[in-house]
Structure formats: C-alpha cells, structure tokens
Design a protein around this motif. Sequence first.
Motif, PDB file in Angstrom:
ATOM      1  N   THR A 135       0.375  -1.145  -3.868  1.00  0.00           N
ATOM      2  CA  THR A 135       1.738  -0.648  -3.719  1.00  0.00           C
ATOM      3  C   THR A 135       2.139  -0.068  -5.070  1.00  0.00           C
ATOM      4  O   THR A 135       1.903  -0.704  -6.098  1.00  0.00           O
ATOM      5  N   VAL A 136       2.684   1.137  -5.066  1.00  0.00           N
ATOM      6  CA  VAL A 136       2.995   1.796  -6.339  1.00  0.00           C
ATOM      7  C   VAL A 136       4.434   2.305  -6.337  1.00  0.00           C
ATOM      8  O   VAL A 136       4.897   2.874  -5.346  1.00  0.00           O
ATOM      9  N   ILE A 137       5.128   2.074  -7.445  1.00  0.00           N
ATOM     10  CA  ILE A 137       6.417   2.741  -7.675  1.00  0.00           C
ATOM     11  C   ILE A 137       6.233   3.630  -8.901  1.00  0.00           C
ATOM     12  O   ILE A 137       5.837   3.156  -9.971  1.00  0.00           O
ATOM     13  N   LEU A 138       6.482   4.917  -8.708  1.00  0.00           N
ATOM     14  CA  LEU A 138       6.244   5.908  -9.756  1.00  0.00           C
ATOM     15  C   LEU A 138       7.552   6.621 -10.099  1.00  0.00           C
ATOM     16  O   LEU A 138       8.113   7.325  -9.261  1.00  0.00           O
ATOM     17  N   ILE A 139       8.000   6.436 -11.334  1.00  0.00           N
ATOM     18  CA  ILE A 139       9.173   7.174 -11.810  1.00  0.00           C
ATOM     19  C   ILE A 139       8.702   8.464 -12.452  1.00  0.00           C
ATOM     20  O   ILE A 139       7.749   8.452 -13.247  1.00  0.00           O
ATOM     21  N   THR A 140       9.336   9.562 -12.101  1.00  0.00           N
ATOM     22  CA  THR A 140       8.941  10.830 -12.711  1.00  0.00           C
ATOM     23  C   THR A 140      10.161  11.732 -12.827  1.00  0.00           C
ATOM     24  O   THR A 140      11.119  11.606 -12.070  1.00  0.00           O
ATOM     25  N   HIS A 141      10.121  12.664 -13.785  1.00  0.00           N
ATOM     26  CA  HIS A 141      11.169  13.683 -13.876  1.00  0.00           C
ATOM     27  C   HIS A 141      10.732  14.964 -13.188  1.00  0.00           C
ATOM     28  O   HIS A 141      11.480  15.931 -13.145  1.00  0.00           O
ATOM     29  N   ILE A 160       1.969  -1.822  -8.636  1.00  0.00           N
ATOM     30  CA  ILE A 160       1.855  -1.138  -9.924  1.00  0.00           C
ATOM     31  C   ILE A 160       3.140  -0.352 -10.160  1.00  0.00           C
ATOM     32  O   ILE A 160       3.574   0.424  -9.304  1.00  0.00           O
ATOM     33  N   LEU A 161       3.745  -0.584 -11.310  1.00  0.00           N
ATOM     34  CA  LEU A 161       5.019   0.048 -11.654  1.00  0.00           C
ATOM     35  C   LEU A 161       4.764   1.037 -12.782  1.00  0.00           C
ATOM     36  O   LEU A 161       4.258   0.649 -13.838  1.00  0.00           O
ATOM     37  N   MET A 162       5.109   2.299 -12.544  1.00  0.00           N
ATOM     38  CA  MET A 162       4.806   3.313 -13.551  1.00  0.00           C
ATOM     39  C   MET A 162       6.077   4.063 -13.939  1.00  0.00           C
ATOM     40  O   MET A 162       6.736   4.656 -13.091  1.00  0.00           O
ATOM     41  N   VAL A 221      12.117  -5.010 -11.113  1.00  0.00           N
ATOM     42  CA  VAL A 221      10.958  -5.328 -10.261  1.00  0.00           C
ATOM     43  C   VAL A 221       9.850  -5.984 -11.108  1.00  0.00           C
ATOM     44  O   VAL A 221       9.198  -6.932 -10.667  1.00  0.00           O
ATOM     45  N   ALA A 222       9.698  -5.504 -12.347  1.00  0.00           N
ATOM     46  CA  ALA A 222       8.677  -6.096 -13.232  1.00  0.00           C
ATOM     47  C   ALA A 222       9.035  -7.529 -13.609  1.00  0.00           C
ATOM     48  O   ALA A 222       8.161  -8.298 -14.003  1.00  0.00           O
ATOM     49  N   GLY A 223      10.324  -7.867 -13.535  1.00  0.00           N
ATOM     50  CA  GLY A 223      10.753  -9.209 -13.927  1.00  0.00           C
ATOM     51  C   GLY A 223      11.184  -9.286 -15.381  1.00  0.00           C
ATOM     52  O   GLY A 223      11.453 -10.361 -15.898  1.00  0.00           O
ATOM     53  N   PHE A 224      11.279  -8.119 -16.056  1.00  0.00           N
ATOM     54  CA  PHE A 224      11.726  -8.115 -17.458  1.00  0.00           C
ATOM     55  C   PHE A 224      13.238  -8.315 -17.545  1.00  0.00           C
ATOM     56  O   PHE A 224      13.758  -8.769 -18.558  1.00  0.00           O
ATOM     57  N   LEU A 225      13.944  -7.898 -16.489  1.00  0.00           N
ATOM     58  CA  LEU A 225      15.411  -8.029 -16.444  1.00  0.00           C
ATOM     59  C   LEU A 225      15.782  -8.792 -15.186  1.00  0.00           C
ATOM     60  O   LEU A 225      15.201  -8.529 -14.122  1.00  0.00           O
ATOM     61  N   GLY A 282       0.788  -1.232   0.000  1.00  0.00           N
ATOM     62  CA  GLY A 282       0.000   0.000   0.000  1.00  0.00           C
ATOM     63  C   GLY A 282       0.816   1.276   0.000  1.00  0.00           C
ATOM     64  O   GLY A 282       0.244   2.360  -0.020  1.00  0.00           O
ATOM     65  N   GLN A 283       2.142   1.175   0.011  1.00  0.00           N
ATOM     66  CA  GLN A 283       2.947   2.404  -0.024  1.00  0.00           C
ATOM     67  C   GLN A 283       3.129   2.897  -1.458  1.00  0.00           C
ATOM     68  O   GLN A 283       3.160   2.104  -2.393  1.00  0.00           O
ATOM     69  N   LEU A 284       3.242   4.215  -1.590  1.00  0.00           N
ATOM     70  CA  LEU A 284       3.545   4.801  -2.895  1.00  0.00           C
ATOM     71  C   LEU A 284       4.926   5.451  -2.834  1.00  0.00           C
ATOM     72  O   LEU A 284       5.146   6.368  -2.042  1.00  0.00           O
ATOM     73  N   LEU A 285       5.816   4.948  -3.648  1.00  0.00           N
ATOM     74  CA  LEU A 285       7.191   5.448  -3.691  1.00  0.00           C
ATOM     75  C   LEU A 285       7.423   6.191  -5.002  1.00  0.00           C
ATOM     76  O   LEU A 285       7.197   5.642  -6.075  1.00  0.00           O
ATOM     77  N   SER A 286       7.857   7.453  -4.903  1.00  0.00           N
ATOM     78  CA  SER A 286       8.274   8.190  -6.103  1.00  0.00           C
ATOM     79  C   SER A 286       9.774   8.039  -6.270  1.00  0.00           C
ATOM     80  O   SER A 286      10.508   7.991  -5.288  1.00  0.00           O
ATOM     81  N   VAL A 287      10.202   8.001  -7.540  1.00  0.00           N
ATOM     82  CA  VAL A 287      11.632   7.877  -7.844  1.00  0.00           C
ATOM     83  C   VAL A 287      12.033   9.017  -8.780  1.00  0.00           C
ATOM     84  O   VAL A 287      11.459   9.170  -9.858  1.00  0.00           O
ATOM     85  N   LEU A 288      12.998   9.814  -8.317  1.00  0.00           N
ATOM     86  CA  LEU A 288      13.523  10.927  -9.112  1.00  0.00           C
ATOM     87  C   LEU A 288      14.998  10.660  -9.387  1.00  0.00           C
ATOM     88  O   LEU A 288      15.656   9.967  -8.611  1.00  0.00           O
ATOM     89  N   GLY A 289      15.531  11.287 -10.428  1.00  0.00           N
ATOM     90  CA  GLY A 289      16.971  11.173 -10.665  1.00  0.00           C
ATOM     91  C   GLY A 289      17.299  11.535 -12.091  1.00  0.00           C
ATOM     92  O   GLY A 289      16.451  11.395 -12.971  1.00  0.00           O
TER      93      GLY A 289
END
Length: 268
Positions: free
Chosen positions: A188-194, A157-159, A54-58, A34-41
Amino acid sequence: MSGLELENISMRFDLPNGSYVQALQDVSLKLEPGQLLSVLGPSGCGKSTLLNIVAGFLAPTGGRISLNGQAVRGPDAERGVVFQKGALFEWMNVRDNVSFGPRMAGQGAAQYGPKVDHLIDTVGLADFREKAIYELSGGMQQRVALARCLANDPDVILMDEPLGALDALTREKMQAMVLNLWKETGKTVILITHSVEEALLLGERLIVMAPRPGRIYREYQLPFADQGVGRDLREIKKLPDFAARREEILSMIWNMEEEIMGSQGAAA
Ligand SMILES: Nc1ncnc2c1ncn2[C@@H]1O[C@H](COP(=O)(O)OP(=O)(O)OP(=O)(O)O)[C@@H](O)[C@H]1O
Ligand SMILES: [Mg+2]
C-alpha cells in the motif's frame, strides 16, 4: 479488518502567540491493501502533516487512525517512510544503509543478506553495493532510500515528494521503477507529489487537498497506473485520456485556488 483507515482526522497546531493553524480538518480515507494513492495540493494544505500522522510521528488532535484494525500509536516498521532527500546514513555504504532495519531488528547477515542484495539489484545498484552515500548521485540515493524502506517489509510505504529533487529524465526513470516495484511487492503506497502528471501516472486513486483548513477537496479513480506497469510511461502520457484528465485536474486546481484566494480576499 485489513487496510489503512483514517476517520475524521484533525490536526491543530497551537502557536506560541496564542493563535493556531488548523493543518487538517475531518480527513477520512480508507485504503485497501495494495492500493496506491497520490496526494496533490498547494503548499501548506497539510500533505506532510497527514503523512506524518500515518507514519506515527505526529499524534492527531482529533479522529482515529488504524492499520489492519490496530490503532496507530507511533512509528512502526509496518509503516515505512521515504523522504525527499537527506534521510540516509551518509557515512555508511549502500549495503549497510539497506540492511539497517533488519540489523536493528536483530537479524544476522545470513538471514538478511540475500534479501538485501536482491533489493539492491532490483533498484539497479548492483555495481554500487560498497559505495558510500556521498559518492552517489541524487537519483541513486533515492533508489537506496526505496530499497532501505522495502528491506523492512512494511505494509504501507509513505513517500513525501520522493522524486521532487531529481532532474526530469531521472525522475521519469524513477517513476517507472516505483510503479513496477509497487506491482511486484503489492504494498500500500501513499505518494505526495507536486506534479499532476506524476500523480496521474502513479496513482490508482488521487486526492486533491485544499488549504486552511487542510482537507480533501476532490477524489479521483484512475486507470493509468495499471496501464503503465511494465510499459514506457511516455506512451501512457500520449494517450488522449491522459491528456484530458491532466487538463481536467489542472483546471480544477486552478479554480480551487481562485475560490480560496477569493474567499480570503473577501474576509480581509
Ligand atoms: N510543527 C508545526 N507547528 C506549527 N505549524 C505547523 C507545524 N507543522 C506544520 N504546520 C503548519 O501546518 C500547515 C500544513 O503544513 P504541511 O507541512 O503539512 O503542508 P504541506 O502540504 O506538506 O506543504 P508543502 O507542499 O509546502 O510541503 C502549514 O500551514 C504549516 O505552516
Ligand atoms: Mg510537505
């Protein structure tokens, strides 16, 4: 054990010319359900690589990753992905896109129908069920992508920059929708954003990554996502605390880039 756990994840890409890229080094992270994590960089710091692991593609070249105590070994419906754009079936209508996962899982229309229709309503596309994807605007297409992801009922959910291709106004509306959906569904959400503003508005937690090697540089706990649920996000942006955090993070990123560029300059 519940939640998503990454322990010392590393990823090294060996290049044909004999050199390599250390895309990630010793990334450790634990996300409660249930946590939402934003990722910047900055570009190239390994954000998409992390999401793809995390998606399992790599498969990472080092470290361990598990979801609810089970090792992640490849893609699975328990981990859904929303890309920046372009991952929908253009020739299918909205309903067929959203129901794709349940249909592939062998569910009949009677089983998935009500859930799929409810999701389409929730993302505001009730009048567009029969429309083909190419007839929709970019913002509408991202709503379909979100609904399609939710139809599989993933735990996580991976975004990857899901709102990055949208105009400013549409993006604001979608941010509120993502926030409300997150609270409603408890995913649970991981959100990549600029966007620093988006990371602050939507993330309960925020990590800032640094490049070469890709790693977690700073981590923050934030109050704004909880405050923003069901509210006009412009009000949140006007809060003095919000402005102060934005400035703090912007200047931290500025200093980080100076430090990294400086050390590269010295090495050159
Ligand atoms: N398949 C690959 N083969 C070789 N190098 C790769 C591969 N995928 C990624 N890389 C390299 O790994 C590093 C991290 O890439 P990644 O795409 O994860 O960055 P990012 O943080 O998502 O960047 P952006 O913000 O531009 O999307 C980069 O230096 C990139 O060139
Ligand atoms: Mg990327």
